[in-house]
Structures are given as C-alpha cells and as structure tokens.
Design a protein around this motif. Structure first.
Motif, mmCIF file in Angstrom:
data_model
loop_
_atom_site.group_PDB
_atom_site.id
_atom_site.type_symbol
_atom_site.label_atom_id
_atom_site.label_comp_id
_atom_site.label_asym_id
_atom_site.label_seq_id
_atom_site.Cartn_x
_atom_site.Cartn_y
_atom_site.Cartn_z
ATOM 1 N N GLY A 53 -41.264 46.712 22.114
ATOM 2 C CA GLY A 53 -41.045 46.413 23.520
ATOM 3 C C GLY A 53 -42.085 47.050 24.413
ATOM 4 O O GLY A 53 -42.671 48.089 24.093
ATOM 5 N N ALA A 168 -37.045 42.149 17.253
ATOM 6 C CA ALA A 168 -37.339 42.201 18.688
ATOM 7 C C ALA A 168 -36.203 42.833 19.472
ATOM 8 O O ALA A 168 -36.426 43.560 20.444
ATOM 9 C CB ALA A 168 -37.625 40.791 19.209
ATOM 10 N N ALA A 169 -34.965 42.570 19.063
ATOM 11 C CA ALA A 169 -33.806 43.166 19.725
ATOM 12 C C ALA A 169 -33.566 44.589 19.234
ATOM 13 O O ALA A 169 -33.322 45.508 20.028
ATOM 14 C CB ALA A 169 -32.569 42.308 19.476
ATOM 15 N N ASP A 343 -29.904 40.808 22.447
ATOM 16 C CA ASP A 343 -30.810 39.680 22.674
ATOM 17 C C ASP A 343 -31.041 39.435 24.158
ATOM 18 O O ASP A 343 -32.102 38.938 24.556
ATOM 19 C CB ASP A 343 -30.242 38.404 22.042
ATOM 20 C CG ASP A 343 -30.198 38.467 20.523
ATOM 21 O OD1 ASP A 343 -31.130 39.057 19.935
ATOM 22 O OD2 ASP A 343 -29.236 37.954 19.927
ATOM 23 N N VAL A 346 -34.271 40.817 25.686
ATOM 24 C CA VAL A 346 -35.565 40.270 25.270
ATOM 25 C C VAL A 346 -35.905 39.095 26.186
ATOM 26 O O VAL A 346 -35.466 37.967 25.965
ATOM 27 C CB VAL A 346 -35.547 39.829 23.797
ATOM 28 C CG1 VAL A 346 -36.919 39.316 23.378
ATOM 29 C CG2 VAL A 346 -35.113 40.991 22.897
ATOM 30 N N ARG A 349 -41.212 36.918 24.203
ATOM 31 C CA ARG A 349 -41.903 37.409 23.012
ATOM 32 C C ARG A 349 -43.377 37.084 23.185
ATOM 33 O O ARG A 349 -43.741 35.936 23.468
ATOM 34 C CB ARG A 349 -41.326 36.740 21.748
ATOM 35 C CG ARG A 349 -39.858 37.078 21.529
ATOM 36 C CD ARG A 349 -39.199 36.161 20.489
ATOM 37 N NE ARG A 349 -37.766 36.359 20.474
ATOM 38 C CZ ARG A 349 -37.100 37.016 19.528
ATOM 39 N NH1 ARG A 349 -37.752 37.488 18.464
ATOM 40 N NH2 ARG A 349 -35.799 37.182 19.609
ATOM 41 N N VAL A 371 -41.566 41.681 24.652
ATOM 42 C CA VAL A 371 -41.599 42.280 23.315
ATOM 43 C C VAL A 371 -42.764 41.695 22.539
ATOM 44 O O VAL A 371 -42.870 40.475 22.374
ATOM 45 C CB VAL A 371 -40.282 42.048 22.561
ATOM 46 C CG1 VAL A 371 -40.347 42.714 21.176
ATOM 47 C CG2 VAL A 371 -39.097 42.597 23.344
#
Length: 374
Positions: A53, A168-169, A343, A346, A349, A371
C-alpha cells in the motif's frame, strides 16, 4: 540458503537484483532503481513482495519529514511470500505467505518482560543493508522497504497468515488499517454498546470506524471535512456523519450522544485543534486516543483543571498497540469470514511505476489506499 542468487560485485556479497521505488533526495520525485537485496543472514528473511500500500508515511519520508537518511527505499504496508531465510530462523520457511510488520518484538526488553510486547522497546530489523547497484546503502521505510520486487527484513517482521487472503487487502494490516483498527479496539478499548467518534476519516480513521463496528459499538460518529471520506466511513459502519465545515465537531458529537459526549473519541488527524476536539468531545471519564501523527513543531494546551475534572484517559496509540503475531492472523480470519471488509480499503491497484502519481491522488484525498501489485 537463498535461491536464485545474483552477485553484486561492488557489495562483495550475493543477492537478488530487483526493481524498486527509491526517494533519492528530499522532495525529489520517486525514481525506479535497481536495488540489490542481499541473501538473508541469521534471523533474516527475503520476501517476494506481492502487494504494498501507498501510505502517508512513505510521502513523509520522501519529503524529509521523518529523517534525512536518503536515499530511502519506500513502502511498508506489504504482503508477500517468503523466498529465503537465514541460518537459525525458526517458525518461518520459504513459501510462507506473510504480512510484514515494522514492530518485530524482541521478547526480552522491560516491556516484553512485563507482558506488554506491543510496547516492545527493542524491535528488530534486518542487519544487512539493501543497496543501489553502485553499493550505496539504502534506508528502508520503517525497516521494510517494500516498493520493490523483493525486500530483506528480520524474520520477526514476517507474520504468517492464511494464504487465501488477497495480498492487496492483507498487506494493509501492515500499517494504516492496523493503526486505526487497533486505536479503537486495543488502545481505546471500545466495547459492546459504546459510543465512539472518529475525527478524520482517511485510511486510518476509516479503519478506526471499522474497528469500532467490529467491537460492537452502538453509535459511531464519523467527522471529516470531505464528503467522500464521510461516505467511506458510512460504508464501513459509521452510524452518523458530521461535516466539520458545516458543524462544530464537539457540539455535533454531544448532540448525537444525549449531550454527554462519546465514550471513546479517536483523533486520526493529529493536529492541535483536532486533539482538543477529541479531548472535549468525550464523556466524563471517557477516553481520547491520538493515532494521527503530529509534526515536530506542533504544540497543544489544555486547561489543567479540565484534565483533572473530566477524568478518564488520554492515550496515544502506537501502531494500534498491536501484537502482529496475535492480531494479523485473527483479522485475516475475520476478513475471510466476511466480517471485516479489508477490500473496501483498496481504492486502486497500480504498478510500481505509478507510485509518484499515487502520492498526488493521496494528497487530493481521492483514494483510501492505492496498492502496488505484482
């Protein structure tokens, strides 16, 4: 021993050459550089980064607001897979899916010895420096440096979690989400039926809202000057929203709590005026928590009689007073059960090349988190 080693002749040791986002000098745009990540030594691990992140702390490093040890290898809210471990490393092996943390507890200092390892005074980082291709040592952000294809950390900075989680989370637990959620649950001690107010609803404040909801708070009042952030807070569990451009926060919080003030008020901004609001917006014997990070020149003043007469507690929250080995796996389990919406944090991405543009979007307040993903 690590696998896939490359040799860096100028550093005199083996390592892996990776692409990474580096702040070469104060206020200069981030540049992509070749970085040599050494093979791990005793008690160290090399981690292939899957997601990281973009946090305000990284921007503070780039601006010189944290130190002057340039060049900085930025990035610290990360998840990935252990690629190699050094000698004597126990409980961690290649292939483990991990969230990186910047407070690897020692287990020996006076805080750890008293059973309060979340206050550890001797946290660990990797001893071997990562370097630019010419051998220049890098300072990794918060001892991690994860805007890179791989990074070197102390083994204790790797917290194993369920590999079913989206990197990502999951990586966001490494800093901002844990800081805010922990400020509510750990530092603030929010419990079932409590009233809670959160001042500042960016990434950390929004996580404090989510934490208060998770803890069973009956009323959660989100305060901000940006309608978008208030919408994010409402989606994460805020029962009330207050636009501080339109209503005085202390009066608005009291109005929504029967005139008393909230049981817990969390300042996720970290300015003198918001800290004062948090102090006076709490109920008698209530708790004010500072989790927003002030700058060195900031000062605040409170009437000492009010500090005495109002009782309760005024606390600062270090990393959400978390213990990564305890909290990260639990929160990932709640995420996989659908009880904690990681989630939602985020916003986008992006590629490693897009970090500088992500800083710009962060400054405009248009994202909770960008992220970087592989």
């Amino acid at each position: 021993m690590s696998h896939d080693p490359h040799t860096s002749g100028r550093t005199g040791r083996t390592g892996r050459a990776v692409r990474a986002a580096v702040a070469v000098e104060k206020n200069a745009p981030v540049s992509l550089e070749t970085v040599i990540v050494p093979d791990p030594g005793p008690g160290e691990a090399r981690v292939e980064v899957q997601a990281c992140g973009v946090c305000h702390t990284d921007l503070h490093y780039r601006q010189g607001g944290i130190g002057d040890d340039f060049p900085y290898l930025l990035g610290h809210e990360a998840a990935g897979v252990v690629e190699a471990v050094g000698p004597g490393t126990e409980g961690l092996e290649p292939g483990d899916f991990v969230v990186l943390n910047w407070r690897a507890v020692c287990g020996r200092c006076r805080a750890c010895a008293r059973g309060r390892p979340w206050y550890c005074f001797d946290t660990a980082n990797a001893a071997r420096p990562m370097t630019l291709a010419d051998g220049t040592p890098l300072s990794p952000a918060l001892g991690i440096g994860a805007f890179a294809e791989a990074t070197l950390v102390a083994a204790g900075q790797c917290t194993k979690v369920d590999p079913a989680a989206d990197p990502a989370a999951a990586g966001l637990l490494g800093c901002g989400v844990m800081a805010g959620l922990g400020a509510a649950v750990n530092t603030g001690g929010v419990g079932r039926g409590d009233t809670v107010a959160v001042i500042g609803c960016g990434g950390v404040g929004a996580a404090a809202v989510a934490g208060a909801r998770l803890a069973g708070a009956a009323r959660i009042i989100a305060v901000d000057i940006d309608p978008r952030k208030l919408e994010w807070a409402a989606a994460l569990g805020a029962t009330d929203t207050v636009n501080a451009r339109e209503q005085a926060p202390v009066a608005a919080i009291r109005e929504r709590t029967g005139g008393f003030g909230a049981d817990v008020v969390i300042d996720a901004v970290g300015r003198p005026e918001t800290f004062r609001q948090a102090f006076y917006a709490r109920d008698l014997a209530g708790t004010a928590v500072l989790v927003g990070v002030p700058t060195p020149e900031m000062r605040t003043e409170l009437e000492l009689l009010d500090v005495f007469a109002r009782g309760g507690a005024v606390k600062s929250s270090w990393y959400g007073d978390c213990l990564p080995s305890r909290d990260f796996p639990m929160l990932i389990d709640l995420y996989l059960q659908g009880r904690l919406d990681l989630d939602a944090f985020v916003s986008e991405r992006i590629a490693l090349d897009d970090v500088e543009e992500a800083f710009e979007r962060m400054g405009k307040g248009s994202v909770l988190r960008s992220v970087v993903v592989r």
